[in-house]
Design a protein around this motif. Sequence first.
Motif, PDB file in Angstrom:
ATOM      1  N   LYS A 149      13.943   8.948   4.059  1.00 61.05           N
ATOM      2  CA  LYS A 149      13.326   9.202   2.749  1.00 61.05           C
ATOM      3  C   LYS A 149      11.884   8.689   2.734  1.00 61.05           C
ATOM      4  N   LEU A 150      10.962   9.596   2.408  1.00 60.28           N
ATOM      5  CA  LEU A 150       9.527   9.273   2.397  1.00 60.28           C
ATOM      6  C   LEU A 150       8.975   9.401   0.976  1.00 60.28           C
ATOM      7  N   LEU A 151       8.330   8.325   0.517  1.00 59.02           N
ATOM      8  CA  LEU A 151       7.671   8.335  -0.796  1.00 59.02           C
ATOM      9  C   LEU A 151       6.164   8.469  -0.582  1.00 59.02           C
ATOM     10  N   ILE A 158      11.220  14.257   1.088  1.00 59.27           N
ATOM     11  CA  ILE A 158       9.960  13.778   0.509  1.00 59.27           C
ATOM     12  C   ILE A 158       9.991  13.723  -1.020  1.00 59.27           C
ATOM     13  N   THR A 159       9.474  12.608  -1.567  1.00 61.70           N
ATOM     14  CA  THR A 159       9.226  12.511  -3.009  1.00 61.70           C
ATOM     15  C   THR A 159       7.722  12.362  -3.184  1.00 61.70           C
ATOM     16  N   VAL A 160       7.114  13.266  -3.968  1.00 62.33           N
ATOM     17  CA  VAL A 160       5.662  13.303  -4.102  1.00 62.33           C
ATOM     18  C   VAL A 160       5.327  13.817  -5.499  1.00 62.33           C
ATOM     19  N   PRO A 161       4.248  13.335  -6.135  1.00 63.86           N
ATOM     20  CA  PRO A 161       3.868  13.910  -7.430  1.00 63.86           C
ATOM     21  C   PRO A 161       3.604  15.415  -7.278  1.00 63.86           C
ATOM     22  N   MET A 216       1.911   2.365 -10.450  1.00 61.77           N
ATOM     23  CA  MET A 216       2.528   1.235  -9.745  1.00 61.77           C
ATOM     24  C   MET A 216       3.930   0.993 -10.288  1.00 61.77           C
ATOM     25  N   ASP A 217       4.108   1.082 -11.609  1.00 61.14           N
ATOM     26  CA  ASP A 217       5.443   0.846 -12.185  1.00 61.14           C
ATOM     27  C   ASP A 217       6.447   1.876 -11.683  1.00 61.14           C
ATOM     28  N   GLU A 218       6.016   3.127 -11.587  1.00 62.30           N
ATOM     29  CA  GLU A 218       6.934   4.170 -11.085  1.00 62.30           C
ATOM     30  C   GLU A 218       7.308   3.896  -9.629  1.00 62.30           C
ATOM     31  N   VAL A 219       6.307   3.508  -8.846  1.00 57.50           N
ATOM     32  CA  VAL A 219       6.569   3.231  -7.423  1.00 57.50           C
ATOM     33  C   VAL A 219       7.521   2.034  -7.292  1.00 57.50           C
ATOM     34  N   LYS A 220       7.291   1.017  -8.119  1.00 49.28           N
ATOM     35  CA  LYS A 220       8.153  -0.178  -8.061  1.00 49.28           C
ATOM     36  C   LYS A 220       9.601   0.186  -8.337  1.00 49.28           C
ATOM     37  N   GLU A 221       9.809   1.088  -9.262  1.00 51.59           N
ATOM     38  CA  GLU A 221      11.174   1.467  -9.618  1.00 51.59           C
ATOM     39  C   GLU A 221      11.841   2.283  -8.502  1.00 51.59           C
ATOM     40  N   MET A 222      11.053   3.141  -7.867  1.00 52.97           N
ATOM     41  CA  MET A 222      11.641   4.048  -6.862  1.00 52.97           C
ATOM     42  C   MET A 222      11.800   3.402  -5.488  1.00 52.97           C
ATOM     43  N   PHE A 248      -0.333  -1.801  -1.177  1.00 54.89           N
ATOM     44  CA  PHE A 248       1.007  -2.162  -0.705  1.00 54.89           C
ATOM     45  C   PHE A 248       0.942  -3.643  -0.356  1.00 54.89           C
ATOM     46  N   ARG A 249       1.133  -4.448  -1.412  1.00 55.74           N
ATOM     47  CA  ARG A 249       1.019  -5.896  -1.236  1.00 55.74           C
ATOM     48  C   ARG A 249       2.342  -6.559  -1.593  1.00 55.74           C
ATOM     49  N   ARG A 250       2.342  -7.874  -1.440  1.00 54.85           N
ATOM     50  CA  ARG A 250       3.569  -8.680  -1.540  1.00 54.85           C
ATOM     51  C   ARG A 250       4.515  -8.259  -2.674  1.00 54.85           C
ATOM     52  N   GLU A 251       3.964  -8.086  -3.885  1.00 54.67           N
ATOM     53  CA  GLU A 251       4.847  -7.782  -5.037  1.00 54.67           C
ATOM     54  C   GLU A 251       5.611  -6.473  -4.842  1.00 54.67           C
ATOM     55  N   LEU A 252       5.019  -5.528  -4.123  1.00 54.62           N
ATOM     56  CA  LEU A 252       5.695  -4.254  -3.867  1.00 54.62           C
ATOM     57  C   LEU A 252       6.543  -4.354  -2.590  1.00 54.62           C
TER      58      LEU A 252
END
Length: 327
Positions: A3-5, A24-27, A36-42, A57-61
């Motif tokens: 799975k690729l985001l 693939i998941t892509v806009p 960022m919130d959408e990416v965090k959830e997915m 793409f840092r520590r929190e993600l």
Amino acid sequence: MYKLLITGWIPEEILAPFREKFEITVPDGEKVNFTMDEVKEMIPTFDAMFTISAFPFRRELIDLAENMKVVANFGVGYDNIEVPYCTEKGIYVVNTPTTVTEPTAELAFAIMLAIAKGVVMYDKALREEKVCHPAMFFDRDILLYGKIVGILGFGRIGQSMARRCKGIGMNVIYYDPFRKSPEEEAALEAKYLPFDEVLATADVISCHMPYTPENHHIIDLAAFRRMKKTAYFVNAARGPVMSEPDLVTALNTGEIRGAATDVFEHEPHVSAELASIENVVITPHIGSNVLEARKNMVNEALTGVFEVLNSLPCHNIVNRELLSVQK
Ligand code: 8YV
């Protein structure tokens, strides 16, 4: 299938060949970028991610990316990615080291010519006045032929810029923390000098180094003061290698003669002060913004992702030290 985001929209004709390789998941284009919130959830379920437009793409993600095996960056510069932490977590990072070289050097060359020859200024004036300027003896433009270009950062893009400059009769000096071999220097007819001497000697200083903590504001007011008062400064690397307020001061006080920059300290914003100065050419981070190059960049990045996921040889792994780690 892995799975690729992908964090930003990519034209379907460029993406299509990779749909057979990944789920693939892509806009969809109506939406250009995921937030960022959408990416965090997915992110927890994805095996791979492709960061578009310097998506961080840092520590929190990274801490949420439980299944992540590889992250691809849409660009050669990966200062948007916390690579040491990825390495700690066993996540490979791949980038686009070969496909951005020629377009970025072309752009650096173009903006160097644009500022040294007044292209933008003349174009603007002529559109307004609709009369060709009659002055015969006017000290504005410089002859680049026979002048010295000082390249800061002599990697692929810096060397490619050097070749172009040589092609119009300029002499090349360079600084890089890793000096090239005598053979490489001879092949490019490039002379190594320490950083300060490049600044003091060159007629055009062109930045091509990556952004690292050590390079933060390496071009500050003191650096501009070391340059010739007649020098031009070109930056197609990263904004924060220079202090943007110091560039404004250097231009306003005549420390240098002009500048051309494709990158800015606080992108996407450009300081109002810089944008109001005439002897600077500014472009909106378009070094590799050529559709042909963009397609090549997607191919290089996503081929790297496929190779990593399938344990195939891969030329564009940034944290190669992971290869020797038993997982
Ligand atoms: C991209 C770049 O435009 O390669 C790089 O480092 O800066 C450019 O090619 C950029 O990464 C996209 O945000």
